[in-house]
Design a protein around this motif. Structure first.
Motif, mmCIF file in Angstrom:
data_model
loop_
_atom_site.group_PDB
_atom_site.id
_atom_site.type_symbol
_atom_site.label_atom_id
_atom_site.label_comp_id
_atom_site.label_asym_id
_atom_site.label_seq_id
_atom_site.Cartn_x
_atom_site.Cartn_y
_atom_site.Cartn_z
ATOM 1 N N VAL A 281 84.154 87.084 -37.728
ATOM 2 C CA VAL A 281 84.383 88.261 -37.501
ATOM 3 C C VAL A 281 84.720 88.516 -36.281
ATOM 4 O O VAL A 281 85.258 89.493 -35.811
ATOM 5 N N SER A 282 84.669 87.859 -35.575
ATOM 6 C CA SER A 282 85.240 88.073 -34.353
ATOM 7 C C SER A 282 86.116 87.541 -34.407
ATOM 8 O O SER A 282 87.023 88.505 -33.325
ATOM 9 N N GLN A 283 86.737 86.588 -34.681
ATOM 10 C CA GLN A 283 88.158 86.307 -34.908
ATOM 11 C C GLN A 283 89.196 87.646 -35.646
ATOM 12 O O GLN A 283 90.622 87.848 -34.845
ATOM 13 N N ALA A 284 88.476 88.382 -36.188
ATOM 14 C CA ALA A 284 89.011 89.335 -36.654
ATOM 15 C C ALA A 284 89.218 90.695 -36.034
ATOM 16 O O ALA A 284 90.363 90.903 -35.588
ATOM 17 N N ILE A 285 88.253 90.809 -35.187
ATOM 18 C CA ILE A 285 88.805 91.513 -33.803
ATOM 19 C C ILE A 285 89.881 91.534 -32.717
ATOM 20 O O ILE A 285 89.858 91.811 -32.417
ATOM 21 N N VAL A 286 89.572 90.164 -32.513
ATOM 22 C CA VAL A 286 90.874 89.442 -30.863
ATOM 23 C C VAL A 286 91.485 89.256 -32.457
ATOM 24 O O VAL A 286 92.847 89.534 -31.342
ATOM 25 N N LYS A 287 91.895 89.678 -33.181
ATOM 26 C CA LYS A 287 93.368 89.612 -33.576
ATOM 27 C C LYS A 287 94.269 91.222 -33.733
ATOM 28 O O LYS A 287 94.822 91.904 -34.534
ATOM 29 N N TRP A 288 93.194 92.069 -33.759
ATOM 30 C CA TRP A 288 93.242 93.519 -33.576
ATOM 31 C C TRP A 288 94.432 93.957 -32.122
ATOM 32 O O TRP A 288 93.945 93.340 -31.126
ATOM 33 N N LYS A 289 95.905 94.700 -32.772
ATOM 34 C CA LYS A 289 96.076 94.867 -31.409
ATOM 35 C C LYS A 289 95.617 95.731 -30.277
ATOM 36 O O LYS A 289 96.567 95.282 -29.812
ATOM 37 N N SER B 221 80.096 87.135 -27.559
ATOM 38 C CA SER B 221 81.377 86.444 -28.630
ATOM 39 C C SER B 221 82.386 86.472 -27.781
ATOM 40 O O SER B 221 83.972 86.416 -27.387
ATOM 41 N N LEU B 222 83.115 88.165 -27.924
ATOM 42 C CA LEU B 222 84.042 89.026 -27.950
ATOM 43 C C LEU B 222 84.509 89.037 -26.092
ATOM 44 O O LEU B 222 85.622 89.054 -25.748
ATOM 45 N N CYS B 223 83.616 89.197 -25.057
ATOM 46 C CA CYS B 223 83.553 89.384 -23.908
ATOM 47 C C CYS B 223 83.985 87.896 -23.669
ATOM 48 O O CYS B 223 84.202 87.570 -22.369
ATOM 49 N N GLN B 224 83.540 86.647 -24.083
ATOM 50 C CA GLN B 224 83.822 86.169 -23.670
ATOM 51 C C GLN B 224 85.490 85.095 -23.532
ATOM 52 O O GLN B 224 86.145 84.715 -23.047
ATOM 53 N N VAL B 225 86.143 85.676 -24.361
ATOM 54 C CA VAL B 225 87.725 85.818 -24.852
ATOM 55 C C VAL B 225 88.481 86.980 -24.075
ATOM 56 O O VAL B 225 88.812 86.081 -23.909
ATOM 57 N N ASN B 226 87.525 87.896 -23.865
ATOM 58 C CA ASN B 226 88.538 89.040 -23.041
ATOM 59 C C ASN B 226 87.768 88.791 -21.976
ATOM 60 O O ASN B 226 87.001 89.674 -21.553
ATOM 61 N N PRO B 227 88.081 88.164 -21.016
ATOM 62 C CA PRO B 227 87.495 88.527 -19.586
ATOM 63 C C PRO B 227 87.053 89.920 -19.166
ATOM 64 O O PRO B 227 86.193 90.145 -17.991
ATOM 65 N N SER B 228 87.592 90.877 -19.544
ATOM 66 C CA SER B 228 87.843 92.735 -18.857
ATOM 67 C C SER B 228 86.732 93.055 -20.114
ATOM 68 O O SER B 228 86.595 94.876 -19.414
ATOM 69 N N LEU B 229 86.408 92.861 -20.589
ATOM 70 C CA LEU B 229 85.701 93.697 -21.767
ATOM 71 C C LEU B 229 84.183 94.189 -20.671
ATOM 72 O O LEU B 229 83.357 92.761 -20.990
ATOM 73 N N LYS B 230 83.568 94.809 -21.246
ATOM 74 C CA LYS B 230 82.266 94.780 -20.658
ATOM 75 C C LYS B 230 82.304 95.525 -22.372
ATOM 76 O O LYS B 230 81.716 96.561 -23.016
#
Length: 347
Positions: free
Chosen positions: A160-168, A189-198
């Motif tokens: 699920v996380s990989q699919a969201i990360v691939k979203w443009k 998981s998503l916040c670990q990939v994108n340091p700007s995400l809250k």
């Protein structure tokens, strides 16, 4: 089948297929052994000490010397321990999944098979006269949350996380909302990939303190917050770039349009809805279902009323709520897999 009475001396003690019954019984015993040694921290001790003798293991775990040899031999035969010159150590399998400090630890899933009460009173739950319980998780505790988190890490969270990360739109996303997020690992998981995400995890009040424990474990207290509330009555704070809903909508199957509209109100125009759920599939899957009966029963026991609607209907409901579905993905899970609907809120 003819079951005429035979003389006792003529009864075949090992009729064809009897070994299958024995295998089932042995499986129950093996489960009880595994659950017991997890609770006795046997694998944790060996992870710290390395090769150890019978006496050392007995002292460290308080296992009676009467049982220690046959117990450890059983674990060797199960592939969980390795025996070298009368000493024992963890196998790679045990080290990866049964040591508490491992990121792939599955011990709480094993323990909760019995302790959750879903399998040890099965006769009552299976019969029509048994107690009927409405969908309710107010008794959820720390062990249950840990078990759910470990279950998600068997591939479902990663996919699920990989699919969201691939979203443009992911690199530019500022905020993610996880409705009914429980342990909060998807948001983490998503916040670990994108340091700007809250992130914001929206959960019922009796769960939020448990969610905060996981957030603290990953040192994301400054970026992932928790809001207490009941989605049927309350609305999460703000509007977000991503809304994630995983295995949460089942209890709203009778009022799905209203719930999807509320979810839409939490999203910015052009924002992403990621919905991960099980579905009734109307196409012929009889050959698959025959092989997945235990998974299906487990799913039913763990989540009463676990099917929202037929798969084809869900995409229609999303469209009516103002979403454009652009991708439907098969997601692996500890049951028989789920469907991830990726949809963008229309401007």
């Amino acid at each position: 089948m003819n079951h005429e009475q035979k003389n006792l001396i003529d009864i075949d003690p090992n009729p064809a297929g009897s070994e299958s019954i024995g295998t089932i019984i042995q499986g129950y015993k093996a489960y009880q052994i595994l659950k017991a040694v997890i609770e006795l921290s046997l694998f944790d001790f060996l992870d710290q000490s390395g090769l150890s003798s019978l006496e050392e293991i007995s002292i460290a775990t308080n296992i009676n010397t009467r049982y220690i040899h046959s117990l450890l031999q059983t674990l060797v035969e199960l592939g969980l321990l390795i025996k070298l010159d009368h000493r024992y150590c963890n196998s790679e399998l045990a080290g990866q999944f049964l040591v508490k400090s491992s990121s792939n630890y599955q011990g709480d899933i094993i323990r909760m098979v019995e302790e959750s009460g879903k399998w040890n009173n099965l006769q009552e739950r299976l019969t029509r006269s048994g107690t009927k319980k409405r969908y309710d998780n107010t008794g959820i505790g720390w062990d249950t949350i840990k078990s759910l988190s470990q279950r998600s890490l068997q591939g479902e969270l990663q996919a699920v996380s990989q699919a969201i990360v691939k979203w443009k739109g992911f690199p530019q996303a500022d905020s993610v909302l996880d409705i009914g997020g429980g342990h909060g690992l998807y948001t983490i998981s998503l916040c670990q990939v994108n340091p700007s995400l809250k992130g914001l995890v929206f959960e019922q009040a009796h769960v939020t303190d448990l969610t905060k424990k996981f957030i603290s474990r990953y040192h994301l207290e400054n970026r992932v917050k928790v809001q207490a509330g009941d989605i049927a009555e309350d609305t999460p704070t703000g509007r977000h770039d991503i809304v994630l809903v995983s295995h949460f909508l089942y209890k709203f199957s009778q009022d799905l349009p209203s719930m999807l509209n509320k979810i839409s109100s939490c999203l910015k125009p052009g924002g992403l809805l990621a919905s991960n759920h099980w579905f009734i599939q109307t196409n012929d899957t009889s050959s698959i279902i025959e092989q997945m009966g235990l998974y299906e029963l487990d799913k039913s026991l763990n989540s009463p009323g676990h099917n929202i609607c037929p798969l084809e209907e869900f995409a229609v409901q999303l469209n009516r709520a103002g979403f454009s579905v652009f991708k439907i993905l098969d997601i692996p899970s500890s049951f028989d897999g789920s469907k991830l609907h990726m949809a963008v809120k229309n401007a």
